[in-house]
Design a protein around this motif. Structure first.
Motif, PDB file in Angstrom:
ATOM      1  N   LEU A  75      42.689  54.435  47.455  1.00 21.24           N
ATOM      2  CA  LEU A  75      43.607  53.770  46.785  1.00 21.24           C
ATOM      3  C   LEU A  75      43.325  52.439  46.498  1.00 21.24           C
ATOM      4  N   LEU A  76      42.942  52.144  45.417  1.00 20.44           N
ATOM      5  CA  LEU A  76      42.259  50.768  45.211  1.00 20.44           C
ATOM      6  C   LEU A  76      43.444  49.777  44.584  1.00 20.44           C
ATOM      7  N   VAL A  77      43.845  48.796  45.256  1.00 21.89           N
ATOM      8  CA  VAL A  77      44.921  47.903  44.810  1.00 21.89           C
ATOM      9  C   VAL A  77      44.705  46.406  44.545  1.00 21.89           C
ATOM     10  N   ASP A  78      45.232  45.989  43.422  1.00 23.22           N
ATOM     11  CA  ASP A  78      45.001  44.613  43.058  1.00 23.22           C
ATOM     12  C   ASP A  78      46.284  44.193  42.503  1.00 23.22           C
ATOM     13  N   ASP A  79      46.376  42.853  42.378  1.00 21.32           N
ATOM     14  CA  ASP A  79      47.759  42.153  41.955  1.00 21.32           C
ATOM     15  C   ASP A  79      48.210  42.498  40.607  1.00 21.32           C
ATOM     16  N   ARG A 104      42.068  56.341  42.974  1.00 25.99           N
ATOM     17  CA  ARG A 104      43.392  55.970  42.155  1.00 25.99           C
ATOM     18  C   ARG A 104      43.425  54.842  42.525  1.00 25.99           C
ATOM     19  N   SER A 105      44.083  53.874  41.282  1.00 25.28           N
ATOM     20  CA  SER A 105      44.461  52.535  41.491  1.00 25.28           C
ATOM     21  C   SER A 105      45.913  52.193  41.309  1.00 25.28           C
ATOM     22  N   ALA A 106      46.294  50.896  41.954  1.00 30.35           N
ATOM     23  CA  ALA A 106      47.393  50.826  41.919  1.00 30.35           C
ATOM     24  C   ALA A 106      47.795  49.160  41.905  1.00 30.35           C
ATOM     25  N   VAL A 107      48.396  48.627  41.006  1.00 33.58           N
ATOM     26  CA  VAL A 107      48.758  47.072  40.635  1.00 33.58           C
ATOM     27  C   VAL A 107      50.092  46.898  40.625  1.00 33.58           C
ATOM     28  N   ILE A 108      50.635  45.639  40.871  1.00 36.95           N
ATOM     29  CA  ILE A 108      52.057  45.441  40.630  1.00 36.95           C
ATOM     30  C   ILE A 108      52.270  45.047  39.217  1.00 36.95           C
ATOM     31  N   TYR A 109      51.457  44.524  38.228  1.00 36.55           N
ATOM     32  CA  TYR A 109      51.712  44.412  37.246  1.00 36.55           C
ATOM     33  C   TYR A 109      50.549  44.815  36.427  1.00 36.55           C
ATOM     34  N   THR A 110      50.730  45.417  35.284  1.00 38.29           N
ATOM     35  CA  THR A 110      49.842  45.891  34.181  1.00 38.29           C
ATOM     36  C   THR A 110      50.210  44.896  32.841  1.00 38.29           C
ATOM     37  N   LYS A 111      49.107  44.689  32.224  1.00 39.21           N
ATOM     38  CA  LYS A 111      49.332  43.919  30.977  1.00 39.21           C
ATOM     39  C   LYS A 111      48.645  44.765  29.642  1.00 39.21           C
TER      40      LYS A 111
END
Length: 165
Positions: free
Chosen positions: A92-96, A119-126
């Motif tokens: 699980l790859l995580v960024d802000d 799989r990737s997870a972020v708090i915000y996506t744009k």
């Protein structure tokens, strides 16, 4: 002053728990949680706790150099993550935030090239991102003030040059 998205510490806690629940509901159980440093360090740690994952790492990638200022392309910085150790593992790859998505795209490609199931997870996506994260808490088109970075460093504050990034 341009409108900004304000993430509070309380909302960060909610976001981390919500993302953890979404990942569990999707059936993805990571062997390793990898943060994209620096922005992903706190979210990755919080999500790792939420998932009960103890195996964590970080990949250092620089792209943003200030508010709205970036390098020509993302650059991997030392110390290097042992990417070879992630072959065949669920990561699980995580960024802000996935803003342009270029940092997230680089990190995903590096991990996939080494044989990781990413799989990737972020708090915000744009809407400007070139790669859609697998999991995100909220979509926005605003600049985001994260509770850990919106004031800039104490060095910048003491010098009178407050920045965010």
């Amino acid at each position: 002053m341009t409108a900004r998205e304000q993430l509070t510490w309380e909302a960060f806690g909610d976001a981390s728990r919500d993302l953890s629940r979404t990942i569990v509901a999707d059936g993805f159980v990571p062997d390793v949680v990898v943060a994209i440093a620096r922005g992903g360090l706190l979210p990755a740690g919080a999500i790792a706790y939420g998932l009960g994952a103890k195996n964590c790492g970080a990949i250092n990638i620089e792209f943003y150099t200030g508010v709205g200022t970036v390098l020509d392309s993302p650059v991997v910085l030392p110390p290097a993550l042992d990417l070879g150790a992630l072959a065949g593992r669920r990561v699980l790859l995580v960024d802000d935030v996935a803003d342009s998505g270029r940092t997230l795209d680089l990190a995903v490609r590096l991990l996939e090239e080494r044989g990781a199931d990413v799989r990737s997870a972020v708090i915000y996506t744009k809407p400007t991102t070139i790669i859609e994260p697998d999991y995100w808490w909220k979509a926005t088109d605003l600049w985001i003030d994260f509770p850990w970075s919106w004031q800039g460093s104490v060095i910048e504050q003491d010098a009178g040059t407050v920045g965010a990034g």
